[in-house]
Design an enzyme around this catalytic site. Structure first.
Site, PDB file in Angstrom:
ATOM      1  N   LYS A 189       1.197  -1.155   0.046  1.00 43.58           N
ATOM      2  CA  LYS A 189      -0.199   0.004   0.046  1.00 43.58           C
ATOM      3  C   LYS A 189       0.596   0.972  -0.284  1.00 43.58           C
ATOM      4  O   LYS A 189       1.918   1.346   0.543  1.00 43.58           O
ATOM      5  CB  LYS A 189      -1.229  -0.237   1.195  1.00 43.58           C
ATOM      6  CG  LYS A 189      -2.123  -1.054   1.260  1.00 43.58           C
ATOM      7  CD  LYS A 189      -2.935  -1.342   1.203  1.00 43.58           C
ATOM      8  CE  LYS A 189      -3.567  -2.651   0.200  1.00 43.58           C
ATOM      9  NZ  LYS A 189      -4.688  -2.829   0.561  1.00 43.58           N
TER      10      LYS A 189
HETATM   11  C1  PLP Z   1      -5.813  -4.158   1.039  1.00 45.32           C
HETATM   12  C2  PLP Z   1      -6.823  -3.722   0.900  1.00 45.32           C
HETATM   13  C3  PLP Z   1      -8.024  -4.891   1.797  1.00 45.32           C
HETATM   14  C4  PLP Z   1      -7.306  -5.379   2.761  1.00 45.32           C
HETATM   15  O1  PLP Z   1      -6.119  -4.979   4.016  1.00 45.32           O
HETATM   16  P1  PLP Z   1      -5.799  -5.865   4.348  1.00 45.32           P
HETATM   17  O2  PLP Z   1      -4.509  -4.922   5.216  1.00 45.32           O
HETATM   18  O3  PLP Z   1      -4.722  -6.966   3.672  1.00 45.32           O
HETATM   19  O4  PLP Z   1      -6.312  -6.017   5.817  1.00 45.32           O
HETATM   20  C5  PLP Z   1      -9.380  -4.126   1.255  1.00 45.32           C
HETATM   21  N1  PLP Z   1      -9.852  -3.814   0.787  1.00 45.32           N
HETATM   22  C6  PLP Z   1      -9.706  -3.639  -0.194  1.00 45.32           C
HETATM   23  C7  PLP Z   1      -9.827  -2.160  -1.941  1.00 45.32           C
HETATM   24  C8  PLP Z   1      -8.067  -3.421  -0.214  1.00 45.32           C
HETATM   25  O5  PLP Z   1      -6.859  -2.973  -1.684  1.00 45.32           O
END
Ligand code: PLP
Length: 382
Positions: A189
């Protein structure tokens, strides 16, 4: 010369993250404590929110928001079928039923008019509990009409802002329209904490509930072993919070570097036949670059392109397989191919190229050269 390997993503970690992590390790306070509180306070301040509740993941933040929304057995939540599976899974955790609205083929986010239509149609039936828009690939959903319809029908709005930290539209940040929003900090991210997430909200009642739910349902009376409700261990540890504190302070820089990489990609791939980059944002909208995605024209075999890139040491990944066609969704809800054509078309034609803030100009050039040559040869072979 060793063969090149260009990976899909990489976190951006500096001595500042290391310094704060070292402070936490030295302090011995690895759960809760002042560094976690500082992370929550600075995160909330960055977006002008009353509360940021740090969680163990973005999925955990979504789950807690779905509980706060009161979703239970058979309750309906409107969301997008074109997303990472966690956004819809959070509804299933509470035995809710996802009502998918197809995406706009250009923005790739939930079609606002169709979403309003779904709210109007479902609200009178009494089971519609929430709308869960996903700000996909760092682009905000057009929220105004959706928000107005939700308010009209007393339906809560939970934003999945896991891919859109720092994105905005008309001066409003992703995650600041609804009752609550979820952010995720997985290492691919825009900012990371290792694993981690945040639930952001102005609602005091939701923040209190989230703090209880992440900590085994403990009461906020301060009594350590009083469990008021069924909770979870969704706590963010303080080592992660230390990384997060450095990253939220660096967020402007992190986003800036990613944008510069995206601009170089855009410039190098501009005009390449058979390859379309993501649509630019409308006036007033600011993207937060999460991934660099290209759309491949009909005649280009994505699998073959991926294999050809892999042979040159370049990672790539199709984004996203539609959620409604995942086996568990087909089995539980009977979704079939053809139900959400824009989502299925996007799912079949999008490819993510290597992308992160420290991707060297030389590597971007190498990837673009490879894409240009391989796509060119496929067109010729027809
Ligand atoms: C990364 C992501 C999540 C979840 O995040 P995690 O920290 O991996 O649980 C939820 N929704 C979207 C659209 C994402 O890209």
């Amino acid at each position: 010369m060793p063969p090149r390997h260009i990976q899909l993503s990489a976190p951006d970690i500096t001595s500042e993250e290391r310094r704060l992590v070292d402070e936490v390790l030295t302090s011995g306070q690895l759960s809760f404590g002042p560094v976690l509180e500082a992370f929550e306070r600075e995160f909330a301040e960055r977006f002008g929110a009353r509360h940021a509740v740090a969680m163990s993941s973005g999925t955990a933040a979504l789950h807690v928001a779905v509980i706060a929304a009161g979703v239970g057995e058979g309750d309906v939540v409107i969301t997008s079928p074109f997303s990472f599976v966690a956004s819809a899974n959070s509804i299933l955790f509470e035995r809710g039923v996802p009502h998918f609205v197809d995406i706009d083929p250009v923005t790739l986010t939930m079609d606002p008019a169709a979403t309003v239509h779904a709210i109007e149609a479902l609200a009178p039936q009494g089971r519609l509990r929430a709308v869960l828009p996903v700000h996909l690939f760092g682009r905000t959903v057009e929220m105004d009409a959706i928000l107005a319809a939700a308010r009209r029908h007393d339906v809560v709005v939970i934003e999945d802002a896991c891919e859109a930290i720092g994105a905005s539209a008309d001066g409003v940040f992703a995650g600041r329209w609804g009752d609550a929003s979820a952010f995720g900090f997985y290492p691919n991210k825009q900012m990371t904490t290792g694993e981690g997430g945040v639930l952001l909200t102005d609602r005091d009642d939701w923040a209190r509930l989230a703090r209880s739910l992440r900590n085994q349902g403990r009461s906020d009376s301060g009594t350590w072993l009083a469990h008021e409700r069924l909770g979870f261990n969704y706590r963010m540890d303080t080592i992660s919070a230390a990384i997060g504190l450095a990253q939220i302070r660096r967020l402007g820089e992190l986003l800036h570097k990613r944008e510069a990489v995206a601009m170089r990609y855009n410039a190098l791939l501009a005009g390449l036949d058979g390859v379309t980059p993501l649509a630019p944002p409308r006036v007033g909208m600011q993207l937060s670059w999460f991934v660099y995605i290209i759309r491949l024209a009909e005649g280009i075999d994505r699998g073959r392109l991926q294999a050809a890139l892999a042979a040159r040491g370049i990672d790539s990944r199709p984004y996203f397989p539609p959620i409604h066609l995942q086996p568990i969704y087909v089995e539980r809800f009977g979704f079939r191919p053809g139900m959400f054509p824009n989502t299925e078309a996007a799912g079949a034609s999008l490819l993510a190229l290597p992308f992160h803030g420290n991707l060297a100009a030389d590597d971007i050039d190498y990837v673009c050269e490879a894409v240009t040559e391989e796509v060119g040869s496929m067109k010729v072979m027809g």
